[in-house]
Design a protein around this motif. Structure first.
Motif, short mmCIF file in Angstrom:
data_model
loop_
_atom_site.label_atom_id
_atom_site.label_comp_id
_atom_site.label_asym_id
_atom_site.label_seq_id
_atom_site.Cartn_x
_atom_site.Cartn_y
_atom_site.Cartn_z
N ILE A 71 121.28 80.67 53.26
CA ILE A 71 122.05 80.76 54.50
C ILE A 71 122.46 79.35 54.91
O ILE A 71 121.67 78.41 54.82
N GLY A 72 123.72 79.22 55.39
CA GLY A 72 124.19 77.95 55.94
C GLY A 72 124.72 77.00 54.89
O GLY A 72 124.68 77.26 53.69
N ASP A 73 125.24 75.84 55.37
CA ASP A 73 125.80 74.83 54.47
C ASP A 73 124.73 73.83 54.09
O ASP A 73 123.56 73.96 54.43
N SER A 74 125.14 72.77 53.39
CA SER A 74 124.18 71.80 52.87
C SER A 74 123.49 71.01 53.97
O SER A 74 122.42 70.44 53.75
N HIS A 75 124.09 70.93 55.17
CA HIS A 75 123.50 70.17 56.27
C HIS A 75 122.56 71.03 57.11
O HIS A 75 121.79 70.49 57.91
N ASN A 76 122.63 72.33 56.96
CA ASN A 76 121.79 73.22 57.76
C ASN A 76 121.41 74.42 56.91
O ASN A 76 121.69 75.56 57.26
N ILE A 117 112.40 83.32 56.78
CA ILE A 117 113.54 82.41 56.71
C ILE A 117 113.01 81.01 56.93
O ILE A 117 112.40 80.70 57.96
N VAL A 118 113.25 80.13 55.93
CA VAL A 118 112.66 78.80 55.90
C VAL A 118 113.76 77.75 56.05
O VAL A 118 114.80 77.84 55.39
N SER A 119 113.52 76.76 56.91
CA SER A 119 114.45 75.65 57.07
C SER A 119 114.26 74.65 55.94
O SER A 119 113.14 74.22 55.65
N ALA A 120 115.34 74.28 55.28
CA ALA A 120 115.25 73.41 54.11
C ALA A 120 114.93 71.97 54.47
O ALA A 120 114.47 71.22 53.62
N VAL A 140 114.80 74.29 65.73
CA VAL A 140 114.37 73.04 65.10
C VAL A 140 114.67 71.87 66.03
O VAL A 140 115.76 71.76 66.59
N GLY A 141 113.67 71.03 66.21
CA GLY A 141 113.83 69.87 67.07
C GLY A 141 113.42 70.10 68.51
O GLY A 141 113.26 69.14 69.27
N GLU A 142 113.22 71.37 68.89
CA GLU A 142 112.80 71.68 70.25
C GLU A 142 111.25 71.68 70.33
O GLU A 142 110.58 71.82 69.31
N PRO A 143 110.71 71.54 71.54
CA PRO A 143 109.24 71.53 71.66
C PRO A 143 108.57 72.79 71.15
O PRO A 143 107.43 72.75 70.71
#
Length: 700
Positions: free
Chosen positions: A128-133, A155-158, A186-189
């Motif tokens: 899912i998503g492009d190379s930046h996300n 679903i795992v963030s790369a 991602v990036g939130e507390p």
């Protein structure tokens, strides 16, 4: 997945604590029901003409690492009370640390555990998503059919290899569920915390079918991430974990206040949900409630369900169902047995607590009724100081005079199965004062009194094997080795008055403070206890003199992923005997009433005849137990799905005439019952096999 496994332990402990507002909305639909539904413990009471029910709760949720949740319900409303517990364990689906090696309070093996590849197969479903996300949707499936394993996807963030969403499905004998968790951005507390839950379930039991669906949202505040180890400053004892453990009582917050709840509800009601509330209001207002019907309804609840009686300012009484088939148990040694129990609690200022716990049971094979009342008052909970009183009837034992006669019987003709011993009924009273001297070191001062009454008026016989010229084969005859004249002259009632001391030490005892109450946690080290008791003559009529020593050593070692290794060693002896006394050890005794999976964790003998517990003035015993969810059953796919845990048992006992007695066993635990198969060996020769069976449905 290698990267997910690598980062999971770090993400599991990255959150130290948080506070959150938790909102849960649930609906259930009773599709099929019969009369059995009214006899299921934890099941809510259905209404005639109603099939759909709903409830909402608004709670304050506090979390402290590693896995401690405190939930305080602030408000709730709905069309019935208590359907949250239709399965008995619903709330655990909303208390999930996703990166932990187990889920649902150690009931499931997580697909994120470091060695989960032994149990799961993984494959990439889509990207899912492009190379930046970029994100990967990874599916996981269990290799074996088991209630400890789940199937679904994540679903795992790369970029950071954290989980953005996970859906897993599992089942037990009566309950099938699917849980969908959505994590923070991602990036939130709240990146490593669930922000939404969507749980669906199906309950099936003996023709009853109930569907349920629940949604939950969390609004976090005060999220604290764990500091690196070199930045943590400890104060006080290193074993005091009060900073990460906290517990408090949850008040009864059930209320039907629509205006108040409308201000709290983060998710608006659907038209169908509004209709359910409207129909319930009309039904409640139109049907008059007869006082007699209410009384009989409450009485029916007491018969079939666990219930709590609130005594206002005088504490609470917790009762088990009066009619509960799951309180039965069976073993080859004790036969069929049944138990019942109550529990009364009252809290005082300073976290002082009074507890009274009456219990009773009946053994059908021995035709013996057992009862006891245990009470304790924690008057200084910070130091574990308490006063306790216990009274009831204990195990039936025979006296030392018979023991002296039995020792003269040669081993070549001795057969415990042919003995007919006169056992004594026991009525006891024990007073105890407990004090924790230092952390992990506890001192008990005891005073025990017993009144033992002969049930056979001194008669002792042996079933003749046919070699006696004066009796027919199989008929009882007086053994020539036993002086029955001596036994007939003995008193038929004996008393004992015995002070005692028990010292118990657990090195490295972790604990936390809940207000003024010290709560001990498991230690990595073994627990050793020393027990001494001395009988004093002259205080009570026909009292006896003796001295008893016992040493007990036990240790549980966690091997991870629901695997445990347990060993226990024990020694005991009666010394300085004078006159008639009774060999009744504190740590080595038989259990007559049903005990479930946690019966001293294997520290008992399942096939040992009742005679041997009192046959010697000294004993030495040892036990080893290994528990794991996957031992033998995974190789039998047709039945592996029903098994929660498996155990291997080994026990050995050394007493005169038994050098040794060895017992080997294998047990399985399921949602509905526990079953064990055991084999006994006397003096290195096979003796017998037997089974143990207890119900566990709704009791776990």
């Amino acid at each position: 997945m290698e990267r997910v496994f690598f980062f999971a332990p770090f993400y599991e402990s990255i959150i130290e604590s948080y506070n959150a507002e938790l909102y849960i909305k649930g609906k259930v639909n009773v599709k099929k029901k019969n009369f059995i539904i009214h006899y299921l413990p934890t099941m809510f009471r259905t209404r005639k003409g109603m099939h759909e029910y709903m409830m909402e709760t608004y709670s304050e949720l506090h979390f402290n690492a590693p896995n401690r949740y405190e939930q305080e319900v602030k408000a709730s409303m709905g069309t019935t009370k208590g359907f949250w517990e239709a399965d008995g364990r619903l709330m655990e689906h909303f208390h999930i640390n996703l990166y932990s090696s187990t889920l649902l309070y150690d009931k499931l093996l997580s697909p994120l555990a470091s060695d989960a590849r032994k149990y799961y197969t993984y494959f990439v479903d889509s990207i899912i998503g492009d190379s930046h996300n970029r994100q990967y949707k990874i599916r996981f499936m269990p290799k074996n059919r088991s209630y400890q394993l789940v199937g679904g996807y994540m679903i795992v963030s790369a970029d950071v290899w954290s989980i953005r969403e996970i859906r897993f499905s599992g089942r037990s004998e009566t309950f099938r569920f699917t849980n969908l968790l959505k994590m923070g951005e991602v990036g939130e507390p709240d990146e490593f915390l669930p922000v939404e839950y969507d749980v669906t379930g199906n309950f099936r039991f003996l023709g009853n079918v109930i569907d349920g669906s629940y949604v939950a949202t969390l609004d976090y505040r005060d999220i604290r991430q764990r500091k690196p180890a070199h930045m943590i400053r400890r104060t006080g004892s290193k074993y005091d974990l009060s900073g990460i453990y906290k517990m408090s009582a949850v008040p009864d917050a059930y209320r039907y206040d629509t205006a108040y709840f409308n201000r709290l509800r983060p998710i608006p009601l659907t038209p169908h949900e509004q209709e359910l509330y409207h129909n319930y209001s009309q039904l409640r207002d139109s049907v008059p409630t007869k006082k007699r019907k209410v009384i009989w309804g409450q009485f029916g609840d007491a018969l079939i369900d666990y219930y709590t009686v609130d005594l206002n300012n005088y504490g609470r009484l917790r009762c088990s169902p009066l009619i509960n088939p799951f309180m039965f148990g069976y073993s080859a040694l004790n036969g069929l047995s049944y138990r019942q129990q109550l529990r009364y609690n009252r809290l005082f200022s300073g976290d002082r607590r009074l507890q009274i716990a009456p219990g009773a049971g009946y053994n059908f094979k021995q035709k013996e009724f057992y009862w006891q009342v245990r009470s304790s008052f924690d008057y200084y909970p910070r130091k574990g100081a308490s006063l306790s009183l216990e009274f009831g009837n204990g195990n039936r034992v025979y006296n030392s005079a018979i023991l002296d006669e039995l020792k003269d019987i040669p081993d070549s003709i001795f057969d415990v199965s042919k003995l007919r011993l006169n056992y004594y009924k026991d009525l006891f009273l024990t007073m105890r004062h407990r004090w924790e001297i230092v952390n992990g070191l506890t001192l008990d001062l005891n005073l025990s009194m017993h009144r033992r009454t002969d049930t056979a008026k001194g008669k002792f016989t042996v079933i003749d094997s046919g070699t006696s010229p004066t009796s027919e084969p199989g008929e009882p005859s007086t053994s020539p080795e036993v002086d029955t004249d001596v036994l007939d002259k003995l008193p038929h009632v004996y008393n004992s008055f015995a002070p005692g001391i028990r010292l118990s030490w657990t090195p490295g005892q972790y604990y936390y403070m809940s207000g003024n109450r010290k709560v001990n946690l498991p230690s990595k080290y073994p627990t050793i206890s020393l027990d001494w008791e001395r009988g004093i003559t002259g205080v009570l009529p026909n009292s006896n003199k003796y001295e008893r020593f016992e040493v007990d050593f036990q240790h549980t070692i966690s091997l991870g992923l629901m695997r445990d290794f347990y060993y226990r060693l024990g020694w005991g002896a009666f010394t300085e005997q004078d006159g008639i006394y009774f060999i009744d050890f504190a740590n080595f005794r038989r259990t007559n009433l049903p005990t479930g999976w946690n019966d001293d964790f294997g520290g008992v003998f399942q096939l040992l005849d009742r005679y041997w517990y009192n046959s010697s003035r000294k004993y030495f015993r040892g036990h080893i137990t290994y528990e794991a969810p996957f031992l033998l059953i995974p190789h039998l796919n047709k039945i592996s799905q029903y098994v929660l845990n498996e155990r291997l048992y080994f026990g050995a006992l050394f007493v005169p005439r038994l050098k040794p007695y060895i017992e080997l066993g294998y047990g399985i635990g399921t949602h509905i019952f526990d079953f064990g198969f055991f084999a006994g060996f006397e003096n290195w020769k096979y003796k017998e096999v037997g089974v143990k069976f207890t119900f566990e449905l709704f009791n776990r």
